[in-house]
Design a protein around this motif. Structure first.
Motif, PDB file in Angstrom:
ATOM      1  N   LYS A   1      22.485 -13.845  24.812  1.00 52.16           N
ATOM      2  CA  LYS A   1      24.064 -13.580  25.197  1.00 52.16           C
ATOM      3  C   LYS A   1      23.950 -13.606  26.730  1.00 52.16           C
ATOM      4  O   LYS A   1      24.964 -14.327  27.306  1.00 52.16           O
ATOM      5  CB  LYS A   1      24.671 -12.285  24.601  1.00 52.16           C
ATOM      6  N   SER A   2      23.273 -13.036  27.422  1.00 50.61           N
ATOM      7  CA  SER A   2      23.270 -12.909  28.603  1.00 50.61           C
ATOM      8  C   SER A   2      23.078 -14.184  29.212  1.00 50.61           C
ATOM      9  O   SER A   2      23.988 -14.552  30.377  1.00 50.61           O
ATOM     10  CB  SER A   2      22.339 -11.753  29.472  1.00 50.61           C
ATOM     11  N   ALA A   3      22.113 -15.071  29.026  1.00 49.37           N
ATOM     12  CA  ALA A   3      21.900 -16.300  29.449  1.00 49.37           C
ATOM     13  C   ALA A   3      22.702 -17.403  29.044  1.00 49.37           C
ATOM     14  O   ALA A   3      23.216 -18.120  29.980  1.00 49.37           O
ATOM     15  CB  ALA A   3      20.505 -16.905  28.635  1.00 49.37           C
ATOM     16  N   THR A   4      23.532 -17.115  27.840  1.00 48.21           N
ATOM     17  CA  THR A   4      24.763 -18.023  27.517  1.00 48.21           C
ATOM     18  C   THR A   4      25.849 -17.595  28.554  1.00 48.21           C
ATOM     19  O   THR A   4      26.429 -18.613  29.106  1.00 48.21           O
ATOM     20  CB  THR A   4      25.091 -17.673  26.234  1.00 48.21           C
ATOM     21  N   ASN A   5      26.162 -16.241  28.988  1.00 48.97           N
ATOM     22  CA  ASN A   5      27.198 -15.972  29.659  1.00 48.97           C
ATOM     23  C   ASN A   5      27.154 -16.643  31.256  1.00 48.97           C
ATOM     24  O   ASN A   5      27.990 -17.046  32.056  1.00 48.97           O
ATOM     25  CB  ASN A   5      27.188 -14.655  29.693  1.00 48.97           C
ATOM     26  N   GLN A   6      25.850 -16.531  31.533  1.00 49.58           N
ATOM     27  CA  GLN A   6      25.387 -16.844  32.863  1.00 49.58           C
ATOM     28  C   GLN A   6      25.730 -18.602  33.217  1.00 49.58           C
ATOM     29  O   GLN A   6      26.206 -19.110  34.059  1.00 49.58           O
ATOM     30  CB  GLN A   6      24.071 -16.498  33.393  1.00 49.58           C
ATOM     31  N   VAL A   7      25.269 -19.343  31.914  1.00 48.71           N
ATOM     32  CA  VAL A   7      25.396 -20.738  31.994  1.00 48.71           C
ATOM     33  C   VAL A   7      27.130 -20.991  31.978  1.00 48.71           C
ATOM     34  O   VAL A   7      27.298 -21.884  32.547  1.00 48.71           O
ATOM     35  CB  VAL A   7      24.833 -21.417  30.668  1.00 48.71           C
ATOM     36  N   ALA A   8      27.816 -20.278  31.323  1.00 46.24           N
ATOM     37  CA  ALA A   8      29.186 -20.458  31.217  1.00 46.24           C
ATOM     38  C   ALA A   8      29.737 -20.118  32.415  1.00 46.24           C
ATOM     39  O   ALA A   8      30.665 -21.131  32.969  1.00 46.24           O
ATOM     40  CB  ALA A   8      29.782 -19.624  30.020  1.00 46.24           C
ATOM     41  N   THR A   9      29.241 -19.348  32.983  1.00 48.84           N
ATOM     42  CA  THR A   9      29.868 -18.968  34.483  1.00 48.84           C
ATOM     43  C   THR A   9      29.709 -20.009  35.489  1.00 48.84           C
ATOM     44  O   THR A   9      30.307 -20.369  36.523  1.00 48.84           O
ATOM     45  CB  THR A   9      29.188 -17.460  34.864  1.00 48.84           C
ATOM     46  N   GLY A  10      28.475 -20.507  35.518  1.00 48.58           N
ATOM     47  CA  GLY A  10      28.028 -21.539  36.227  1.00 48.58           C
ATOM     48  C   GLY A  10      28.807 -22.862  36.162  1.00 48.58           C
ATOM     49  O   GLY A  10      29.245 -23.225  37.043  1.00 48.58           O
ATOM     50  N   ILE A  11      29.188 -22.897  34.814  1.00 45.45           N
ATOM     51  CA  ILE A  11      30.129 -24.230  34.391  1.00 45.45           C
ATOM     52  C   ILE A  11      31.431 -23.970  35.012  1.00 45.45           C
ATOM     53  O   ILE A  11      32.154 -24.855  35.772  1.00 45.45           O
ATOM     54  CB  ILE A  11      30.029 -24.476  33.046  1.00 45.45           C
ATOM     55  N   ILE A  12      31.954 -22.740  34.972  1.00 43.83           N
ATOM     56  CA  ILE A  12      33.168 -22.603  35.329  1.00 43.83           C
ATOM     57  C   ILE A  12      33.377 -22.540  36.811  1.00 43.83           C
ATOM     58  O   ILE A  12      34.164 -22.975  37.279  1.00 43.83           O
ATOM     59  CB  ILE A  12      33.579 -21.132  34.766  1.00 43.83           C
ATOM     60  N   ALA A  13      32.219 -21.955  37.625  1.00 42.18           N
ATOM     61  CA  ALA A  13      32.159 -22.086  39.016  1.00 42.18           C
ATOM     62  C   ALA A  13      32.007 -23.431  39.498  1.00 42.18           C
ATOM     63  O   ALA A  13      32.826 -23.811  40.617  1.00 42.18           O
ATOM     64  CB  ALA A  13      30.928 -21.313  39.596  1.00 42.18           C
TER      65      ALA A  13
ATOM     66  N   ALA B   1      14.620  -7.442  18.105  1.00 41.30           N
ATOM     67  CA  ALA B   1      15.784  -8.238  17.671  1.00 41.30           C
ATOM     68  C   ALA B   1      17.016  -8.279  18.377  1.00 41.30           C
ATOM     69  O   ALA B   1      17.602  -9.298  18.865  1.00 41.30           O
ATOM     70  CB  ALA B   1      16.052  -8.606  16.088  1.00 41.30           C
ATOM     71  N   THR B   2      17.478  -7.123  18.517  1.00 41.57           N
ATOM     72  CA  THR B   2      18.755  -6.628  19.334  1.00 41.57           C
ATOM     73  C   THR B   2      18.389  -7.001  20.790  1.00 41.57           C
ATOM     74  O   THR B   2      19.244  -7.739  21.639  1.00 41.57           O
ATOM     75  CB  THR B   2      19.035  -5.124  19.097  1.00 41.57           C
ATOM     76  N   SER B   3      17.240  -6.804  21.417  1.00 35.29           N
ATOM     77  CA  SER B   3      17.045  -7.281  22.931  1.00 35.29           C
ATOM     78  C   SER B   3      16.986  -8.540  22.953  1.00 35.29           C
ATOM     79  O   SER B   3      17.776  -9.175  23.934  1.00 35.29           O
ATOM     80  CB  SER B   3      15.581  -6.532  23.255  1.00 35.29           C
ATOM     81  N   SER B   4      16.501  -9.459  22.116  1.00 36.35           N
ATOM     82  CA  SER B   4      16.436 -10.750  22.167  1.00 36.35           C
ATOM     83  C   SER B   4      17.875 -11.567  22.120  1.00 36.35           C
ATOM     84  O   SER B   4      18.538 -12.307  22.826  1.00 36.35           O
ATOM     85  CB  SER B   4      15.724 -11.467  20.987  1.00 36.35           C
ATOM     86  N   ARG B   5      18.570 -10.898  21.385  1.00 33.71           N
ATOM     87  CA  ARG B   5      20.175 -11.301  21.091  1.00 33.71           C
ATOM     88  C   ARG B   5      20.834 -11.093  22.269  1.00 33.71           C
ATOM     89  O   ARG B   5      21.536 -11.948  22.896  1.00 33.71           O
ATOM     90  CB  ARG B   5      20.665 -10.674  20.011  1.00 33.71           C
ATOM     91  N   THR B   6      20.588 -10.041  23.021  1.00 32.07           N
ATOM     92  CA  THR B   6      21.075  -9.390  24.300  1.00 32.07           C
ATOM     93  C   THR B   6      20.875 -10.395  25.245  1.00 32.07           C
ATOM     94  O   THR B   6      21.699 -10.992  26.127  1.00 32.07           O
ATOM     95  CB  THR B   6      20.744  -8.176  24.579  1.00 32.07           C
TER      96      THR B   6
END
Length: 231
Positions: free
Chosen positions: A79-91, A71-76
């Motif tokens: 979260k990583s995928a969400t951060n990547q999407v957010a970074t792409g939007i910001i870029a 469960a912890t691995s799935s959450r990690t």
């Protein structure tokens, strides 16, 4: 004779009774041993039955950390995928047009002194071309260029409401949200050179009368009086 035998038996009877009483009772231990053996066997069977029951409990207890780790691995990963999407939007939002990048090339950087002892430090963001960090005493902004109709260089931090305007001979920093000028009469070395050039060669004021030109057309003379008719 019979009397002698009877007398002998009477004498031997007490001895036989005493011998029987003195002999150990063998059958009794055999019975207790027989009873104890099944009890021990039953105890062994119970312990044997109890051991397998304990093992599944241990397995289930060991399975919980594995499930928690998954469960912890799935959450990690989420979260990583969400951060990547957010970074792409910001870029994508930070991407500048060719016109804005051309404006950014004209921005003066470095330590720029201003009036009243103030100063501004303008630094280009090496990781995001066209963006700048402008900081000084009491302020720190992250700005990007905005196209203007006048041709002046304009940088804005839209979140903070700050604006940096650069013209040929000076720059100024304003905070539109606060309605304040944070720095004025700021001059980079290039702007100092332009200011000196203007002092040496001042531009004519639009309110001053233009000097008369030597090539101005002459005033048209009044026409001569008509001659009298001949006699």
């Amino acid at each position: 004779m019979k009397t002698f035998i009877a007398s002998a038996l009477m004498l031997l009877a007490p001895a036989l009774v005493m011998a029987q009483d003195a002999a150990p009772a063998k059958p009794a231990p055999a019975k207790s041993t027989t009873k104890a053996a099944p009890a021990k066997a039953a105890a062994k069977e119970k312990s044997a039955e109890a051991k397998p029951a304990a093992k599944p409990a241990a397995k289930s207890a060991a399975a919980k950390p594995v499930a928690t780790k998954k469960a912890t691995s799935s959450r990690t990963q989420l979260k990583s995928a969400t951060n990547q999407v957010a970074t792409g939007i910001i870029a994508a939002e930070a991407a500048l047009t060719p016109q804005e990048l051309a404006i950014a090339e004209r921005v003066h950087t470095g330590h720029i002194p201003c009036e009243l002892g103030a100063s501004v430090h303008v630094e280009a963001d090496a990781k995001s071309p066209g963006h700048f960090r402008i900081d000084g005493k009491g302020f720190n902004y992250y700005m990007s260029p905005i196209a203007t109709s006048t041709g002046a260089v304009r940088l804005e931090d839209q979140k903070a409401g700050a604006v940096w305007i650069q013209i040929a001979n000076k720059s100024m920093l304003m905070n539109q949200k606060l309605g304040q000028r944070l720095a004025d009469e700021c001059m980079s070395p290039q702007q100092v050179a332009v200011t000196e050039s203007i002092k040496k060669n001042p531009q004519p004021s639009l309110l001053e009368a233009l000097p008369a030109s030597a090539n101005a057309p002459a005033t048209v003379a009044a026409p001569a009086a008509a001659s009298a008719p001949a006699q």
